[in-house]
Design a protein around this motif. Structure first.
Motif, PDB file in Angstrom:
ATOM      1  N   LEU A   7       4.422  21.382  -1.848  1.00 23.74           N
ATOM      2  CA  LEU A   7       5.355  21.989  -0.899  1.00 23.74           C
ATOM      3  C   LEU A   7       4.675  22.296   0.424  1.00 23.74           C
ATOM      4  N   LEU A  12       7.509  21.406   3.460  1.00 24.63           N
ATOM      5  CA  LEU A  12       8.761  22.044   3.079  1.00 24.63           C
ATOM      6  C   LEU A  12       8.615  23.560   3.172  1.00 24.63           C
ATOM      7  N   ALA A  19       4.658  29.308  -1.071  1.00 22.14           N
ATOM      8  CA  ALA A  19       5.137  28.374  -2.092  1.00 22.14           C
ATOM      9  C   ALA A  19       4.816  28.900  -3.490  1.00 22.14           C
ATOM     10  N   ILE A  28      12.045  27.833  -7.569  1.00 18.15           N
ATOM     11  CA  ILE A  28      11.821  26.396  -7.495  1.00 18.15           C
ATOM     12  C   ILE A  28      12.207  25.760  -8.829  1.00 18.15           C
ATOM     13  N   LEU A  49      14.914  23.840  -4.004  1.00 17.68           N
ATOM     14  CA  LEU A  49      14.337  25.062  -3.456  1.00 17.68           C
ATOM     15  C   LEU A  49      15.470  26.017  -3.106  1.00 17.68           C
TER      16      LEU A  49
END
Length: 84
Positions: A7, A12, A19, A28, A49
């Protein structure tokens, strides 16, 4: 590659600690299963997500970061609670 590292490297999520925190809080989902930060991502995994009021779904296309190339395909991006 671990999900928290993927991630971060795919951009992202900006920071690996963020993350890791998202994975620890069950935000997640990979292939319809809640995962922890140590989950090993594979090509063709579908990652969902749930960040704040936003839900992002992507498909993993690469585990190797390359300049000017995304490591995923965006499947959908939506706001939770949005009225049409």
């Amino acid at each position: 590659m671990r999900i928290d590292l993927f991630l971060k490297q795919s951009r992202l999520i900006k920071r690996r600690t963020v993350a890791k925190g998202a994975a620890t809080k069950d935000l997640i989902i990979v292939n319809d299963k809640i995962v922890k930060p140590s989950y090993q991502v594979k090509v063709n995994d579908l990652i969902t997500l749930n960040l704040g009021s936003k839900q992002i779904i992507v498909k993993v296309t690469s585990l190797i970061p390359k300049k000017d190339e995304l490591m995923y395909d965006l499947i959908s991006e939506s706001f939770i609670g949005q009225k049409n």
